[in-house]
Write a protein that holds these residues in place. Structure first.
Motif, PDB file in Angstrom:
ATOM      1  N   UNK A  45      63.565-103.744  19.351  1.00 24.80           N
ATOM      2  CA  UNK A  45      64.353-103.313  20.522  1.00 24.80           C
ATOM      3  C   UNK A  45      63.541-103.377  21.814  1.00 24.80           C
ATOM      4  N   UNK A  46      62.298-103.841  21.737  1.00 24.49           N
ATOM      5  CA  UNK A  46      61.467-103.965  22.934  1.00 24.49           C
ATOM      6  C   UNK A  46      60.526-102.803  23.169  1.00 24.49           C
ATOM      7  N   UNK A  47      60.221-102.033  22.134  1.00 27.15           N
ATOM      8  CA  UNK A  47      59.321-100.882  22.261  1.00 27.15           C
ATOM      9  C   UNK A  47      57.962-101.300  22.816  1.00 27.15           C
ATOM     10  N   UNK A  48      57.384-102.350  22.269  1.00 26.59           N
ATOM     11  CA  UNK A  48      56.074-102.816  22.724  1.00 26.59           C
ATOM     12  C   UNK A  48      56.197-103.489  24.088  1.00 26.59           C
ATOM     13  N   UNK A  49      57.276-104.215  24.304  1.00 21.90           N
ATOM     14  CA  UNK A  49      57.501-104.841  25.605  1.00 21.90           C
ATOM     15  C   UNK A  49      57.513-103.792  26.712  1.00 21.90           C
ATOM     16  N   UNK A  50      58.319-102.758  26.538  1.00 17.73           N
ATOM     17  CA  UNK A  50      58.495-101.744  27.574  1.00 17.73           C
ATOM     18  C   UNK A  50      57.223-100.934  27.826  1.00 17.73           C
ATOM     19  N   UNK A  51      56.571-100.508  26.777  1.00 22.65           N
ATOM     20  CA  UNK A  51      55.479 -99.549  26.906  1.00 22.65           C
ATOM     21  C   UNK A  51      54.091-100.161  26.985  1.00 22.65           C
ATOM     22  N   UNK A  52      53.939-101.390  26.547  1.00 26.95           N
ATOM     23  CA  UNK A  52      52.622-102.035  26.550  1.00 26.95           C
ATOM     24  C   UNK A  52      52.588-103.297  27.399  1.00 26.95           C
ATOM     25  N   UNK A  53      53.481-104.221  27.135  1.00 30.61           N
ATOM     26  CA  UNK A  53      53.371-105.542  27.764  1.00 30.61           C
ATOM     27  C   UNK A  53      53.837-105.575  29.223  1.00 30.61           C
ATOM     28  N   UNK A  54      54.965-104.963  29.541  1.00 29.20           N
ATOM     29  CA  UNK A  54      55.433-105.008  30.934  1.00 29.20           C
ATOM     30  C   UNK A  54      54.495-104.316  31.926  1.00 29.20           C
ATOM     31  N   UNK A  55      53.797-103.250  31.549  1.00 24.02           N
ATOM     32  CA  UNK A  55      52.809-102.701  32.479  1.00 24.02           C
ATOM     33  C   UNK A  55      51.597-103.625  32.708  1.00 24.02           C
ATOM     34  N   UNK A  56      51.390-104.598  31.830  1.00 24.09           N
ATOM     35  CA  UNK A  56      50.220-105.479  31.935  1.00 24.09           C
ATOM     36  C   UNK A  56      50.550-106.912  32.340  1.00 24.09           C
ATOM     37  N   UNK A  57      51.817-107.318  32.178  1.00 24.37           N
ATOM     38  CA  UNK A  57      52.221-108.700  32.453  1.00 24.37           C
ATOM     39  C   UNK A  57      53.424-108.714  33.401  1.00 24.37           C
ATOM     40  N   UNK A  58      53.542-109.797  34.168  1.00 24.57           N
ATOM     41  CA  UNK A  58      54.653-109.930  35.109  1.00 24.57           C
ATOM     42  C   UNK A  58      55.994-110.093  34.396  1.00 24.57           C
ATOM     43  N   UNK A  59      55.985-110.910  33.353  1.00 25.60           N
ATOM     44  CA  UNK A  59      57.209-111.210  32.612  1.00 25.60           C
ATOM     45  C   UNK A  59      56.903-111.237  31.119  1.00 25.60           C
ATOM     46  N   UNK A  60      57.902-110.859  30.327  1.00 23.57           N
ATOM     47  CA  UNK A  60      57.741-110.847  28.876  1.00 23.57           C
ATOM     48  C   UNK A  60      58.998-111.413  28.227  1.00 23.57           C
ATOM     49  N   UNK A  61      58.821-112.404  27.380  1.00 27.09           N
ATOM     50  CA  UNK A  61      59.913-112.910  26.559  1.00 27.09           C
ATOM     51  C   UNK A  61      59.888-112.179  25.226  1.00 27.09           C
ATOM     52  N   UNK A  62      61.049-112.059  24.604  1.00 22.60           N
ATOM     53  CA  UNK A  62      61.163-111.426  23.300  1.00 22.60           C
ATOM     54  C   UNK A  62      61.589-112.458  22.266  1.00 22.60           C
ATOM     55  N   UNK A  63      60.970-112.388  21.096  1.00 16.21           N
ATOM     56  CA  UNK A  63      61.390-113.175  19.941  1.00 16.21           C
ATOM     57  C   UNK A  63      61.721-112.181  18.840  1.00 16.21           C
ATOM     58  N   UNK A  64      62.956-112.233  18.377  1.00 17.83           N
ATOM     59  CA  UNK A  64      63.410-111.283  17.351  1.00 17.83           C
ATOM     60  C   UNK A  64      64.544-111.916  16.559  1.00 17.83           C
ATOM     61  N   UNK A  65      64.440-111.879  15.236  1.00 17.19           N
ATOM     62  CA  UNK A  65      65.478-112.514  14.418  1.00 17.19           C
ATOM     63  C   UNK A  65      66.757-111.688  14.304  1.00 17.19           C
ATOM     64  N   UNK A  66      66.694-110.379  14.563  1.00 15.29           N
ATOM     65  CA  UNK A  66      67.868-109.530  14.434  1.00 15.29           C
ATOM     66  C   UNK A  66      68.585-109.432  15.792  1.00 15.29           C
ATOM     67  N   UNK A  67      69.736-110.065  15.933  1.00 13.91           N
ATOM     68  CA  UNK A  67      70.443-110.037  17.226  1.00 13.91           C
ATOM     69  C   UNK A  67      70.867-108.634  17.648  1.00 13.91           C
ATOM     70  N   UNK A  68      71.078-107.730  16.688  1.00 13.06           N
ATOM     71  CA  UNK A  68      71.437-106.351  17.047  1.00 13.06           C
ATOM     72  C   UNK A  68      70.302-105.674  17.809  1.00 13.06           C
ATOM     73  N   UNK A  69      69.064-105.942  17.420  1.00 17.53           N
ATOM     74  CA  UNK A  69      67.917-105.365  18.129  1.00 17.53           C
ATOM     75  C   UNK A  69      67.851-105.916  19.551  1.00 17.53           C
TER      76      UNK A  69
END
Length: 134
Positions: free
Chosen positions: A75-99
């Motif tokens: 659901x983007x837990x690592x994106x929101x709390x780790x990656x976005x504070x350190x990077x300008x943009x973040x793409x997500x790769x996830x096989x579950x479309x519900x997430x």
């Protein structure tokens, strides 16, 4: 569950399908992403941030902070709390479309403009856009 540390471990022919079946039954929440171990969220983000910050400060690596890719993003837990504070943009790769739907419509709603692409595919099928990530 097989011991993944065992060098002789061989995935079954239905390895990816089994994983997909498992994750489709998991709730789209932090607890779901962490297998009910919500208490590991804070130390996980803290220690991962320390590790990435150390890598980014190493001048011999010359890592860009323009783009990151969260692989197995949930659901983007690592994106929101780790990656976005350190990077300008973040793409997500996830096989579950519900997430990914949960990430888009709720969990990352405030940050969504900094998440250009959400790839609904398993990592085994993902081909990164050429030249986008370090």
């Amino acid at each position: 569950m097989p011991d993944l540390r065992n060098a002789s471990f061989k995935p079954t022919p239905t390895w990816y399908e089994d994983a997909d079946t498992y994750w489709r039954a998991v709730p789209s929440s932090i607890g779901g992403m962490l297998g009910g171990l919500d208490q590991v969220h804070t130390p996980d983000i803290r220690d991962s941030r320390a590790f990435l910050t150390k890598l980014q400060s190493n001048p011999t690596l010359s890592l860009s902070t323009k783009y990151a890719c969260d692989c197995g993003a949930g659901i983007g837990r690592v994106t929101k709390n780790l990656l976005l504070p350190l990077f300008d943009r973040v793409d997500l790769v996830e096989q579950n479309p519900d997430f990914l739907n949960e990430a888009r419509s709720s969990y990352l709603e405030q940050e969504i403009q900094r998440v250009p692409d959400m790839f609904a595919t398993g990592l085994q099928l993902f081909t990164p856009p050429q030249g986008r990530y370090d």
